[in-house]
Write a protein that holds these residues in place. Structure first.
Motif, PDB file in Angstrom:
ATOM      1  N   TYR A   1     -15.913 -43.410 -10.565  1.00 43.50           N
ATOM      2  CA  TYR A   1     -14.415 -43.571 -11.063  1.00 43.50           C
ATOM      3  C   TYR A   1     -13.627 -43.133  -9.819  1.00 43.50           C
TER       4      TYR A   1
ATOM      5  N   GLN B   1      -9.815 -41.752  -8.709  1.00 37.71           N
ATOM      6  CA  GLN B   1      -8.362 -41.168  -9.338  1.00 37.71           C
ATOM      7  C   GLN B   1      -7.410 -41.347  -8.258  1.00 37.71           C
TER       8      GLN B   1
ATOM      9  N   SER C   1      -3.246 -41.203  -6.773  1.00 34.40           N
ATOM     10  CA  SER C   1      -2.435 -39.872  -6.492  1.00 34.40           C
ATOM     11  C   SER C   1      -1.599 -39.774  -7.824  1.00 34.40           C
ATOM     12  N   LYS C   2      -1.609 -40.515  -8.849  1.00 34.34           N
ATOM     13  CA  LYS C   2      -0.883 -40.035 -10.065  1.00 34.34           C
ATOM     14  C   LYS C   2      -1.931 -39.728 -11.130  1.00 34.34           C
ATOM     15  N   LYS C   3      -3.139 -39.429 -10.714  1.00 34.90           N
ATOM     16  CA  LYS C   3      -4.057 -38.904 -11.574  1.00 34.90           C
ATOM     17  C   LYS C   3      -4.886 -39.907 -12.470  1.00 34.90           C
ATOM     18  N   PHE C   4      -4.646 -41.119 -12.472  1.00 32.00           N
ATOM     19  CA  PHE C   4      -5.210 -42.047 -13.172  1.00 32.00           C
ATOM     20  C   PHE C   4      -6.522 -42.288 -12.840  1.00 32.00           C
ATOM     21  N   LEU C   5      -7.463 -42.358 -13.634  1.00 35.87           N
ATOM     22  CA  LEU C   5      -8.790 -42.694 -13.513  1.00 35.87           C
ATOM     23  C   LEU C   5      -9.143 -44.082 -14.034  1.00 35.87           C
TER      24      LEU C   5
ATOM     25  N   PHE D   1      -6.980 -35.503 -20.346  1.00 37.31           N
ATOM     26  CA  PHE D   1      -7.113 -37.105 -20.443  1.00 37.31           C
ATOM     27  C   PHE D   1      -7.503 -37.365 -21.786  1.00 37.31           C
TER      28      PHE D   1
ATOM     29  N   GLY E   1      -3.553 -42.047 -19.185  1.00 38.12           N
ATOM     30  CA  GLY E   1      -2.904 -41.820 -17.918  1.00 38.12           C
ATOM     31  C   GLY E   1      -2.889 -40.200 -17.451  1.00 38.12           C
TER      32      GLY E   1
END
Lengths: 112, 111
Positions: free
Chosen positions: A35, A37, A39-43, B89, B103
């Protein structure tokens, strides 16, 4: 013992270089994942490997290639690194693709 | 296309309060809905999960509420503690066994 371990934890490299991130799991799982991730923490899932077969490949540039020498390892090789590749990369594993993914602690890649 | 939408992006709660995080999904093929907790410098860790055949699941201070018709599910953290401060999450899994994440919500519990 760490269940899913990644090395290195931090990686700083220049644009254009080729680098690899290693992942090992000792849980006896048969499916492993990578996965990303941002900088906006989106995985976002990149790859999934089951019994040495690539079964999921999202819209990932072909500069990224997973390599699995055996069920316990799934390494991520990246060619011609770009600034936009900077992110934290997480390895994970599961048994038969079922719920209960176990994640590693991540590799923070910085491309300068 | 973001298949799992999570809100709010950030949340500040006083110690002892209730933290509520909401998620909505689009793919009706999803049949497993976990929540993950991530501390800085660590990977996501499974916190609690639910399947669509039940409307609620509780484990300690953590409760998932699930509304199949609305395609929504939420995490409630009762008696929130400073140690709960983390990024949460929601996620969903389909028959192809791909875990798709929302998100994320940064939760801060103030002492």
């Amino acid at each position: 013992d760490t269940a899913v371990s990644q090395t290195p934890k931090y990686l700083v490299t220049q644009m254009g270089n080729d680098k690899s991130i290693k992942c090992e799991q000792n849980l006896g799982h048969d499916t492993m994942y990578w996965y990303k991730q941002d900088s906006k923490k989106f995985l976002k899932i990149m790859f999934s490997y089951n019994n040495k077969e690539l079964i999921i490949n999202e819209t990932v540039p072909n500069r990224f290639s997973p390599k699995s020498p055996d069920k316990a390892h799934l390494n991520l090789h990246i060619n011609s690194l770009e600034l936009g590749d900077s992110a934290v990369y997480f390895c994970a594993s599961s048994l038969e693709g079922r719920e209960g993914y176990t994640f590693g602690s991540g590799t923070r890649l910085t491309v300068v | 296309q973001q298949q799992v939408k999570q809100s709010p992006q950030s949340l500040i709660v006083q110690k002892g309060g209730i933290s509520i995080i909401n998620c909505a999904y689009e793919n009706t093929a999803f049949d497993y809905f976990p929540w993950y907790q991530q501390f800085p410098g660590k990977g996501p860790a499974l916190l609690i999960a639910i399947r669509p055949d039940v409307s609620e699941k509780k484990e300690g201070r953590f409760t998932i509420s699930f509304n199949k018709s609305a395609k929504q599910f939420s995490l409630h953290i009762m008696d929130s503690q400073p140690g709960d401060s983390a990024t949460y999450f929601c996620a969903a899994m389909n028959a192809g066994n791909m875990l798709t994440f929302g998100g994320g919500t940064r939760l801060m519990v103030k002492p």
